[in-house]
Design a protein around this motif. Sequence first.
Motif, PDB file in Angstrom:
ATOM      1  N   GLU A 228      -8.617 -15.022  -2.661  1.00 43.93           N
ATOM      2  CA  GLU A 228      -8.834 -14.692  -1.238  1.00 43.93           C
ATOM      3  C   GLU A 228      -7.475 -15.056  -0.376  1.00 43.93           C
ATOM      4  N   ASP A 229      -6.441 -15.631  -1.174  1.00 48.90           N
ATOM      5  CA  ASP A 229      -5.145 -15.956  -0.644  1.00 48.90           C
ATOM      6  C   ASP A 229      -4.512 -14.513  -0.180  1.00 48.90           C
ATOM      7  N   GLU A 230      -4.691 -13.718  -1.297  1.00 50.15           N
ATOM      8  CA  GLU A 230      -3.685 -12.456  -1.339  1.00 50.15           C
ATOM      9  C   GLU A 230      -4.522 -11.604  -0.238  1.00 50.15           C
ATOM     10  N   VAL A 231      -5.753 -11.683  -0.147  1.00 42.24           N
ATOM     11  CA  VAL A 231      -6.341 -10.930   0.886  1.00 42.24           C
ATOM     12  C   VAL A 231      -6.119 -11.308   2.188  1.00 42.24           C
ATOM     13  N   SER A 232      -5.897 -12.622   2.510  1.00 41.98           N
ATOM     14  CA  SER A 232      -5.619 -13.170   3.699  1.00 41.98           C
ATOM     15  C   SER A 232      -4.496 -12.879   4.045  1.00 41.98           C
ATOM     16  N   ALA A 233      -3.409 -12.751   3.153  1.00 39.06           N
ATOM     17  CA  ALA A 233      -1.900 -12.372   3.309  1.00 39.06           C
ATOM     18  C   ALA A 233      -1.752 -11.053   3.910  1.00 39.06           C
ATOM     19  N   GLU A 234      -2.555 -10.123   3.198  1.00 36.72           N
ATOM     20  CA  GLU A 234      -2.721  -8.802   3.796  1.00 36.72           C
ATOM     21  C   GLU A 234      -3.171  -8.601   5.191  1.00 36.72           C
ATOM     22  N   GLU A 235      -4.130  -9.490   5.586  1.00 37.33           N
ATOM     23  CA  GLU A 235      -4.629  -9.565   6.809  1.00 37.33           C
ATOM     24  C   GLU A 235      -3.858 -10.116   7.903  1.00 37.33           C
ATOM     25  N   GLU A 236      -2.990 -11.072   7.356  1.00 36.59           N
ATOM     26  CA  GLU A 236      -2.174 -11.880   8.358  1.00 36.59           C
ATOM     27  C   GLU A 236      -1.297 -10.784   8.809  1.00 36.59           C
ATOM     28  N   VAL A 237      -0.436 -10.244   7.936  1.00 37.11           N
ATOM     29  CA  VAL A 237       0.419  -9.000   8.181  1.00 37.11           C
ATOM     30  C   VAL A 237       0.085  -7.982   8.939  1.00 37.11           C
ATOM     31  N   LEU A 238      -1.179  -7.304   8.669  1.00 36.69           N
ATOM     32  CA  LEU A 238      -1.672  -6.478   9.843  1.00 36.69           C
ATOM     33  C   LEU A 238      -2.003  -6.796  11.042  1.00 36.69           C
ATOM     34  N   ARG A 239      -2.443  -8.127  11.278  1.00 35.05           N
ATOM     35  CA  ARG A 239      -2.882  -8.723  12.699  1.00 35.05           C
ATOM     36  C   ARG A 239      -1.633  -8.943  13.274  1.00 35.05           C
ATOM     37  N   LYS A 240      -0.161  -9.372  12.500  1.00 35.98           N
ATOM     38  CA  LYS A 240       0.852  -9.499  13.354  1.00 35.98           C
ATOM     39  C   LYS A 240       1.498  -7.883  13.847  1.00 35.98           C
ATOM     40  N   ASP A 241       1.224  -7.040  12.964  1.00 33.59           N
ATOM     41  CA  ASP A 241       1.734  -5.756  13.263  1.00 33.59           C
ATOM     42  C   ASP A 241       1.135  -5.014  14.444  1.00 33.59           C
ATOM     43  N   TYR A 242      -0.549  -5.187  14.445  1.00 36.35           N
ATOM     44  CA  TYR A 242      -1.423  -4.715  15.441  1.00 36.35           C
ATOM     45  C   TYR A 242      -1.588  -5.488  16.599  1.00 36.35           C
ATOM     46  N   GLY A 243      -1.703  -6.841  16.353  1.00 38.70           N
ATOM     47  CA  GLY A 243      -2.110  -7.681  17.530  1.00 38.70           C
ATOM     48  C   GLY A 243      -3.642  -7.866  17.086  1.00 38.70           C
ATOM     49  N   ASP A 244      -4.358  -8.978  17.604  1.00 39.53           N
ATOM     50  CA  ASP A 244      -5.893  -9.467  17.338  1.00 39.53           C
ATOM     51  C   ASP A 244      -6.582  -8.452  17.655  1.00 39.53           C
ATOM     52  N   GLU A 245      -6.654  -7.770  18.903  1.00 39.39           N
ATOM     53  CA  GLU A 245      -7.600  -7.125  19.333  1.00 39.39           C
ATOM     54  C   GLU A 245      -7.501  -5.612  18.895  1.00 39.39           C
ATOM     55  N   THR A 246      -6.187  -5.149  18.666  1.00 41.21           N
ATOM     56  CA  THR A 246      -6.125  -3.866  18.424  1.00 41.21           C
ATOM     57  C   THR A 246      -6.660  -3.739  16.762  1.00 41.21           C
ATOM     58  N   PHE A 247      -6.328  -4.970  15.941  1.00 41.91           N
ATOM     59  CA  PHE A 247      -6.519  -5.140  14.494  1.00 41.91           C
ATOM     60  C   PHE A 247      -8.085  -5.069  14.506  1.00 41.91           C
ATOM     61  N   ARG A 248      -8.881  -5.738  15.650  1.00 45.02           N
ATOM     62  CA  ARG A 248     -10.309  -5.645  15.178  1.00 45.02           C
ATOM     63  C   ARG A 248     -11.118  -4.413  15.427  1.00 45.02           C
ATOM     64  N   ASP A 249     -10.446  -3.676  16.646  1.00 45.65           N
ATOM     65  CA  ASP A 249     -10.857  -2.351  17.016  1.00 45.65           C
ATOM     66  C   ASP A 249     -10.463  -1.468  15.915  1.00 45.65           C
ATOM     67  N   THR A 250      -9.315  -1.251  15.302  1.00 47.19           N
ATOM     68  CA  THR A 250      -9.083  -0.402  14.211  1.00 47.19           C
ATOM     69  C   THR A 250      -9.935  -0.756  13.042  1.00 47.19           C
TER      70      THR A 250
END
Length: 239
Positions: free
Chosen positions: A27-49
């Motif tokens: 789960e930590d590895e999945v969370s790390a991937e999620e964190e990278v994308l959230r930083k790149d997109y921003g929370d709102e854009t990430f959720r929408d995408t």
Amino acid sequence: KTDLVNELVEEEIILYEARRIRLKVSEDEVSAEEEVLRKDYGDETFRDTISERYGSIDKWKEEIRRKLLIQKMMERVTSGGVVTDEAALKYYKEHIRDYYRPPEVRARMIVVGSYFEARKIRKRLNAANFAVVAEETSLGPENKAGGDLGFFARGEMPKEFEAVVFRLGPGEISPVVKTDYGYHIFLVEAKRKAAKEDFAFVKKKIIEHIRADEADRVFSEWIREQKKISKIEIRRELL
């Protein structure tokens, strides 16, 4: 379609082997991937995408687990190869031509649409103000960088450019030069003589290159063997 099917077959083989040897994605590895994308997109854009492409965050996480598991298995298959300094040096000597740098020149350029305008600009130019004038007057996309073309060797720019700049010395400004692109003025900022890149300077890149080639070879061999021992049915009439 055939290429896509082959890719899907290979992915399933990789996943089957990963599960067979009980390889896991935490789960930590999945969370790390999620964190990278959230930083790149921003929370709102990430959720929408995620919602648009996958329908839900859970479905997206399943896809991420799948991709990470494939990546882990491929790394496991191809790991273990050690590239020695001797092997890197041998490669360097065998490909020595690739590590010669030809003579290069660094130049700035101003390009305008008429000879009259170019002559007018040329009269007020000197090495000190060239970049400022280029930014103010040049039509080329490099005008924002003061007309800077960077370093280049023969064969990398239009011949009309090279015929002028390689004859000039550092600090010299060319006369107006007409080409199919417009009317140009060049300033030569620096010149570099032909040189050979030392082994110490390129060793890391060579090792990475050899390692990548070897990983490709090992994986291709492995997947070929796995296909031989796997039961694969492709209904080509449906493609």
